[in-house]
Design a protein around this motif. Structure first.
Motif, PDB file in Angstrom:
ATOM      1  N   MET A   1       0.770  -1.205  -0.037  1.00  0.00           N
ATOM      2  CA  MET A   1       0.114   0.040   0.050  1.00  0.00           C
ATOM      3  C   MET A   1       0.899   1.081  -0.228  1.00  0.00           C
ATOM      4  SD  MET A   1      -2.406   1.531   2.887  1.00  0.00           S
ATOM      5  CE  MET A   1      -3.399   0.217   3.371  1.00  0.00           C
ATOM      6  N   LEU A   2       0.566   2.209  -0.919  1.00  0.00           N
ATOM      7  CA  LEU A   2       1.367   3.339  -0.959  1.00  0.00           C
ATOM      8  C   LEU A   2       0.627   4.506   0.115  1.00  0.00           C
ATOM      9  CD1 LEU A   2       3.519   4.892  -2.783  1.00  0.00           C
ATOM     10  CD2 LEU A   2       1.361   5.971  -4.007  1.00  0.00           C
ATOM     11  N   VAL A   3       1.727   5.051   0.711  1.00  0.00           N
ATOM     12  CA  VAL A   3       1.373   5.909   1.705  1.00  0.00           C
ATOM     13  C   VAL A   3       1.961   7.580   1.327  1.00  0.00           C
ATOM     14  CG1 VAL A   3       2.018   6.769   3.864  1.00  0.00           C
ATOM     15  CG2 VAL A   3       1.757   4.471   3.753  1.00  0.00           C
ATOM     16  N   THR A   4       1.026   8.232   1.328  1.00  0.00           N
ATOM     17  CA  THR A   4       1.268   9.659   0.755  1.00  0.00           C
ATOM     18  C   THR A   4       1.695  10.681   1.887  1.00  0.00           C
ATOM     19  OG1 THR A   4       0.241   9.331  -1.293  1.00  0.00           O
ATOM     20  CG2 THR A   4       0.602  11.877  -0.509  1.00  0.00           C
ATOM     21  N   ALA A   5       2.717  11.275   1.765  1.00  0.00           N
ATOM     22  CA  ALA A   5       2.977  12.338   2.991  1.00  0.00           C
ATOM     23  C   ALA A   5       3.019  13.617   2.357  1.00  0.00           C
ATOM     24  CB  ALA A   5       4.239  11.944   3.574  1.00  0.00           C
ATOM     25  N   VAL A   6       2.754  14.824   2.989  1.00  0.00           N
ATOM     26  CA  VAL A   6       2.636  16.082   2.513  1.00  0.00           C
ATOM     27  C   VAL A   6       3.422  16.869   3.398  1.00  0.00           C
ATOM     28  CG1 VAL A   6       1.356  18.089   1.700  1.00  0.00           C
ATOM     29  CG2 VAL A   6       0.431  15.902   1.136  1.00  0.00           C
ATOM     30  N   ILE A   7       4.516  17.613   2.742  1.00  0.00           N
ATOM     31  CA  ILE A   7       5.063  18.611   3.714  1.00  0.00           C
ATOM     32  C   ILE A   7       4.665  20.140   3.219  1.00  0.00           C
ATOM     33  CG2 ILE A   7       7.433  19.506   4.240  1.00  0.00           C
ATOM     34  CD1 ILE A   7       8.470  16.889   3.795  1.00  0.00           C
ATOM     35  N   THR A   8       4.192  20.696   3.967  1.00  0.00           N
ATOM     36  CA  THR A   8       3.894  22.267   3.557  1.00  0.00           C
ATOM     37  C   THR A   8       4.892  23.183   4.355  1.00  0.00           C
ATOM     38  OG1 THR A   8       2.517  22.706   5.601  1.00  0.00           O
ATOM     39  CG2 THR A   8       1.555  21.838   3.377  1.00  0.00           C
ATOM     40  N   THR A   9       5.409  24.197   3.206  1.00  0.00           N
ATOM     41  CA  THR A   9       6.157  25.074   3.807  1.00  0.00           C
ATOM     42  C   THR A   9       6.266  26.470   3.342  1.00  0.00           C
ATOM     43  OG1 THR A   9       8.710  25.448   3.960  1.00  0.00           O
ATOM     44  CG2 THR A   9       7.710  24.776   1.672  1.00  0.00           C
ATOM     45  N   HIS A  10       6.403  27.585   3.830  1.00  0.00           N
ATOM     46  CA  HIS A  10       6.037  28.844   3.828  1.00  0.00           C
ATOM     47  C   HIS A  10       7.461  29.746   4.093  1.00  0.00           C
ATOM     48  CE1 HIS A  10       4.039  32.508   2.793  1.00  0.00           C
ATOM     49  NE2 HIS A  10       4.565  33.067   4.084  1.00  0.00           N
ATOM     50  N   LYS A  11       8.224  30.037   3.472  1.00  0.00           N
ATOM     51  CA  LYS A  11       9.421  31.062   3.692  1.00  0.00           C
ATOM     52  C   LYS A  11      10.463  30.031   4.743  1.00  0.00           C
ATOM     53  CE  LYS A  11       8.650  35.426   3.485  1.00  0.00           C
ATOM     54  NZ  LYS A  11       8.284  36.879   3.619  1.00  0.00           N
TER      55      LYS A  11
END
Length: 75
Positions: free
Chosen positions: A1-11
């Protein structure tokens, strides 16, 4: 099973984003895809450094998404 991770960044500098990315990639589970969503303004001086760092991980299923304008944390 594929796991998706999201890293959000701002400056944030590329070193901080890379630390978060390494934390994900160092997990024992290896079927992971990562999206780094850069919500920094297009004129942010470190934006290209973040993009280059993320793209250096493209073989590890890591994708950079850069917004054209600041869209907020949920975008």
């Amino acid at each position: 099973m594929l796991v998706t991770a999201v890293i959000t960044t701002h400056k944030r500098p590329s070193e901080l984003v890379e630390r978060a990315l390494q934390s994900i990639l160092n997990q024992t589970y290896k079927d992971i895809e990562v999206f780094v969503v850069d919500d920094s303004p297009s004129d942010y001086e470190l934006r290209q450094a973040v993009k280059a760092m993320v793209e250096s991980y493209s073989e590890r299923n890591v994708t950079n998404i850069a917004h054209d304008k600041c869209m907020g944390a949920c975008a």
